[in-house]
Design a protein around this motif. Structure first.
Motif, PDB file in Angstrom:
ATOM      1  N   ARG A 124       0.838  -1.248  -0.026  1.00  0.00           N
ATOM      2  CA  ARG A 124       0.047   0.024   0.009  1.00  0.00           C
ATOM      3  C   ARG A 124       0.881   1.141  -0.015  1.00  0.00           C
ATOM      4  NH1 ARG A 124      -5.430  -1.046   1.611  1.00  0.00           N
ATOM      5  NH2 ARG A 124      -5.677   1.170   1.996  1.00  0.00           N
ATOM      6  N   SER A 125       2.281   1.150   0.383  1.00  0.00           N
ATOM      7  CA  SER A 125       2.963   2.391   0.358  1.00  0.00           C
ATOM      8  C   SER A 125       4.418   1.908   0.519  1.00  0.00           C
ATOM      9  CB  SER A 125       2.688   3.164   1.832  1.00  0.00           C
ATOM     10  OG  SER A 125       2.926   2.489   3.058  1.00  0.00           O
ATOM     11  N   ALA A 126       5.153   2.680  -0.017  1.00  0.00           N
ATOM     12  CA  ALA A 126       6.839   2.435   0.171  1.00  0.00           C
ATOM     13  C   ALA A 126       7.248   2.234   1.729  1.00  0.00           C
ATOM     14  CB  ALA A 126       7.621   3.554  -0.369  1.00  0.00           C
ATOM     15  N   ARG A 127       6.538   2.699   2.627  1.00  0.00           N
ATOM     16  CA  ARG A 127       7.054   2.465   4.034  1.00  0.00           C
ATOM     17  C   ARG A 127       6.571   1.333   4.305  1.00  0.00           C
ATOM     18  NH1 ARG A 127       3.970   5.172   9.260  1.00  0.00           N
ATOM     19  NH2 ARG A 127       5.554   4.628  10.728  1.00  0.00           N
ATOM     20  N   GLN A 128       5.252   0.611   4.085  1.00  0.00           N
ATOM     21  CA  GLN A 128       4.905  -0.744   4.480  1.00  0.00           C
ATOM     22  C   GLN A 128       5.942  -1.695   3.581  1.00  0.00           C
ATOM     23  OE1 GLN A 128       1.466  -2.203   2.017  1.00  0.00           O
ATOM     24  NE2 GLN A 128       1.047  -3.438   3.992  1.00  0.00           N
ATOM     25  N   LEU A 129       6.108  -1.482   2.422  1.00  0.00           N
ATOM     26  CA  LEU A 129       7.220  -2.284   1.778  1.00  0.00           C
ATOM     27  C   LEU A 129       8.581  -2.606   2.575  1.00  0.00           C
ATOM     28  CD1 LEU A 129       8.773  -3.908  -0.477  1.00  0.00           C
ATOM     29  CD2 LEU A 129       9.009  -1.822  -1.710  1.00  0.00           C
ATOM     30  N   GLU A 130       9.114  -1.151   2.930  1.00  0.00           N
ATOM     31  CA  GLU A 130      10.285  -1.225   3.819  1.00  0.00           C
ATOM     32  C   GLU A 130      10.267  -1.832   5.060  1.00  0.00           C
ATOM     33  OE1 GLU A 130      13.363  -0.530   2.656  1.00  0.00           O
ATOM     34  OE2 GLU A 130      12.409   0.195   0.499  1.00  0.00           O
ATOM     35  N   ARG A 131       9.084  -1.851   5.583  1.00  0.00           N
ATOM     36  CA  ARG A 131       8.822  -2.198   7.050  1.00  0.00           C
ATOM     37  C   ARG A 131       8.895  -3.803   6.903  1.00  0.00           C
ATOM     38  NH1 ARG A 131       3.940  -3.764   9.619  1.00  0.00           N
ATOM     39  NH2 ARG A 131       2.977  -2.857   7.590  1.00  0.00           N
ATOM     40  N   LEU A 132       8.180  -4.446   5.923  1.00  0.00           N
ATOM     41  CA  LEU A 132       8.062  -5.802   5.839  1.00  0.00           C
ATOM     42  C   LEU A 132       9.368  -6.461   5.367  1.00  0.00           C
ATOM     43  CD1 LEU A 132       4.606  -6.202   4.594  1.00  0.00           C
ATOM     44  CD2 LEU A 132       5.405  -6.998   6.593  1.00  0.00           C
ATOM     45  N   VAL A 133      10.360  -5.663   4.554  1.00  0.00           N
ATOM     46  CA  VAL A 133      11.426  -6.168   4.011  1.00  0.00           C
ATOM     47  C   VAL A 133      12.409  -6.250   5.376  1.00  0.00           C
ATOM     48  CG1 VAL A 133      13.446  -5.565   2.688  1.00  0.00           C
ATOM     49  CG2 VAL A 133      11.383  -5.595   1.650  1.00  0.00           C
ATOM     50  N   GLU A 134      12.143  -5.206   6.155  1.00  0.00           N
ATOM     51  CA  GLU A 134      13.201  -5.061   7.483  1.00  0.00           C
ATOM     52  C   GLU A 134      12.741  -6.279   8.273  1.00  0.00           C
ATOM     53  OE1 GLU A 134      12.560  -1.092   9.269  1.00  0.00           O
ATOM     54  OE2 GLU A 134      13.691  -0.080   7.419  1.00  0.00           O
ATOM     55  N   MET A 135      11.394  -6.718   8.376  1.00  0.00           N
ATOM     56  CA  MET A 135      10.996  -7.904   9.258  1.00  0.00           C
ATOM     57  C   MET A 135      11.687  -9.212   8.449  1.00  0.00           C
ATOM     58  SD  MET A 135       7.179  -6.779  10.045  1.00  0.00           S
ATOM     59  CE  MET A 135       6.816  -8.237  10.911  1.00  0.00           C
ATOM     60  N   GLY A 136      12.379  -9.116   7.525  1.00  0.00           N
ATOM     61  CA  GLY A 136      12.502 -10.505   6.781  1.00  0.00           C
ATOM     62  C   GLY A 136      11.910 -10.842   5.581  1.00  0.00           C
TER      63      GLY A 136
END
Length: 162
Positions: A131-143
């Motif tokens: 839904r957002s670049a922020r969500q993408l980055e958060r989930l990538v950071e989560m692995g």
């Protein structure tokens, strides 16, 4: 390992995985359509999945949990939006509470899976749209990126019947 390419795009807010298998699309389709096969690979090897509910049809609900090495459970949900056997599957994916129901139904990732013949085998392209670049980055950071790569790395064993 079957994943041959991954691509993260903050511009399109997508994370794409391309995997190749030495099995025809109809067989690869079954790793999604059969809940017992799905739970053998959905989740990294150290976080195996258990499918608790499986309604594999447009509008259907899938509920699952993954169990970590220390017994911690992480629950998730899917809402199936499109099923076109054996070529395309789409669903919304999100985090669930202990009851298996969405924690935040708006905090979703839309997943599109495409299967196409590739020589004697199959190319599976899985695109997660955020839904957002922020969500993408958060989930990538989560692995998520590494977890999906490891999870998809188990599909060959499922297809081989091991």
């Amino acid at each position: 390992m079957p994943v041959v390419r991954t691509e993260k795009s903050t511009e399109t807010m997508t994370l794409t995985f391309v995997a190749e298998f030495d099995h025809p699309p109809g067989e690869v389709w079954q790793v999604w359509a059969d809940p017992r096969r799905l739970q053998r690979w959905w989740g990294p090897p150290t976080w195996p999945a258990t499918v608790d509910r499986f309604e594999f049809e447009p509008g259907g609900a899938v509920r699952y949990h993954m169990t970590g090495p220390d017994g911690t459970k992480a629950h998730g949900w899917w809402q199936i939006t499109d099923v076109r056997e054996p070529a395309r599957l789409e669903f919304d994916d999100g985090f669930a509470g202990d009851d298996g129901e969405p924690v935040d139904p708006e905090d979703i990732t839309h997943i599109t899976v495409g299967l196409e013949p590739a020589g004697a085998g199959t190319r599976m392209t899985t695109v997660a749209t955020f839904r957002s670049a922020r969500q993408l980055e958060r989930l990538v950071e989560m692995g998520m990126e590494e977890g999906m790569r490891l999870a998809m790395g188990q599909i060959d064993e499922v297809l081989a019947g091991r």
